[in-house]
Design an enzyme around this catalytic site. Structure first.
Site, PDB file in Angstrom:
ATOM      1  N   GLN A 106      41.785  34.795  43.075  1.00  0.00           N
ATOM      2  CA  GLN A 106      41.758  36.095  42.387  1.00  0.00           C
ATOM      3  C   GLN A 106      40.959  35.928  41.095  1.00  0.00           C
ATOM      4  OE1 GLN A 106      45.579  37.676  41.133  1.00  0.00           O
ATOM      5  NE2 GLN A 106      44.741  39.704  40.731  1.00  0.00           N
ATOM      6  N   HIS A 160      43.849  44.681  43.285  1.00  0.00           N
ATOM      7  CA  HIS A 160      42.800  45.401  44.021  1.00  0.00           C
ATOM      8  C   HIS A 160      42.785  44.978  45.473  1.00  0.00           C
ATOM      9  CE1 HIS A 160      41.109  41.727  42.231  1.00  0.00           C
ATOM     10  NE2 HIS A 160      40.383  41.628  43.343  1.00  0.00           N
TER      11      HIS A 160
HETATM   12  P1  AMP Z   1      38.844  38.930  43.446  1.00  0.00           P
HETATM   13  O1  AMP Z   1      38.004  37.682  43.454  1.00  0.00           O
HETATM   14  O2  AMP Z   1      39.669  39.108  44.704  1.00  0.00           O
HETATM   15  O3  AMP Z   1      39.656  39.032  42.192  1.00  0.00           O
HETATM   16  O4  AMP Z   1      37.819  40.133  43.483  1.00  0.00           O
HETATM   17  C1  AMP Z   1      37.264  40.704  42.350  1.00  0.00           C
HETATM   18  C2  AMP Z   1      36.062  41.436  42.820  1.00  0.00           C
HETATM   19  O5  AMP Z   1      35.658  42.328  41.800  1.00  0.00           O
HETATM   20  C3  AMP Z   1      34.852  40.550  43.149  1.00  0.00           C
HETATM   21  O6  AMP Z   1      34.483  40.728  44.507  1.00  0.00           O
HETATM   22  C4  AMP Z   1      33.786  41.035  42.180  1.00  0.00           C
HETATM   23  O7  AMP Z   1      32.521  41.061  42.766  1.00  0.00           O
HETATM   24  C5  AMP Z   1      34.258  42.431  41.852  1.00  0.00           C
HETATM   25  N1  AMP Z   1      33.821  42.959  40.573  1.00  0.00           N
HETATM   26  C6  AMP Z   1      33.939  42.371  39.365  1.00  0.00           C
HETATM   27  N2  AMP Z   1      33.446  43.175  38.402  1.00  0.00           N
HETATM   28  C7  AMP Z   1      33.013  44.295  39.023  1.00  0.00           C
HETATM   29  C8  AMP Z   1      32.395  45.499  38.580  1.00  0.00           C
HETATM   30  N3  AMP Z   1      32.124  45.705  37.283  1.00  0.00           N
HETATM   31  N4  AMP Z   1      32.075  46.448  39.489  1.00  0.00           N
HETATM   32  C9  AMP Z   1      32.342  46.229  40.798  1.00  0.00           C
HETATM   33  N5  AMP Z   1      32.922  45.126  41.281  1.00  0.00           N
HETATM   34  C10 AMP Z   1      33.249  44.155  40.413  1.00  0.00           C
END
Ligand code: AMP
Ligand code: ZN
Length: 135
Positions: free
Chosen positions: A92, A98
């Site tokens: 995460q 999310h």
């Molecule tokens: P996780 O690694 O499961 O916490 O996923 C977080 C996700 O958020 C990753 O796939 C990132 O690419 C995405 N993410 C982070 N910042 C942004 C942003 N500003 N807009 C869209 N996606 C984002």
């Protein structure tokens, strides 16, 4: 609070918005693992599956279903993973709950599929008993 997803909800950081309602927001992931990779978040900030309220997680799952259907119709992927990560061991990276809506293509070799290897039924049964005791 220094939470990037709360800033997106507040409109302080832009996003490619797909859907918004009173409880949730859906937008495109800007580091897509595959074409059409989207995220669904509750507006209520909580870090993970342990902290989130029942109503917020219910609303998030309902929106994820809606987004998955729209992505299916738009891109016609071979499959879709709904993925949700909690804690460092699960990779995460954003500490605001999310769900990933992740379109899949046969042979894309995303490292999500662990294959099917039969387990030890005695060990599985014993562990099920231990988990049931906590429910
Ligand atoms: P996780 O690694 O499961 O916490 O996923 C977080 C996700 O958020 C990753 O796939 C990132 O690419 C995405 N993410 C982070 N910042 C942004 C942003 N500003 N807009 C869209 N996606 C984002
Ligand atoms: Zn947040």
């Amino acid at each position: 609070m220094d939470c990037i997803f709360c800033k997106i909800i507040a409109g302080e950081i832009p996003c490619f918005k797909l859907h918004e309602d009173d409880e949730t927001l859906a937008f495109m992931d800007i580091n897509p693992a595959n074409e059409g990779h989207a995220l669904v978040i509750p507006k209520e900030h909580s870090t993970d599956v342990h902290a989130i309220s029942e109503s917020a997680i219910a609303a998030t799952v309902l929106t994820a279903k809606k987004i998955a259907s729209a992505i299916q119709e738009t891109l016609g992927p071979d499959g879709i993973n709904l993925v949700q990560c909690n804690g460092p061991g699960a990779a995460q990276s954003v500490l605001h709950f999310h769900m990933h809506v992740l379109p899949r293509r046969e042979g894309d070799e995303l490292k999500l599929n662990w294959g099917l290897k039969p387990g030890d039924m005695d060990a599985i049964g014993a562990l099920a008993e231990r988990v049931r005791a906590k429910l």
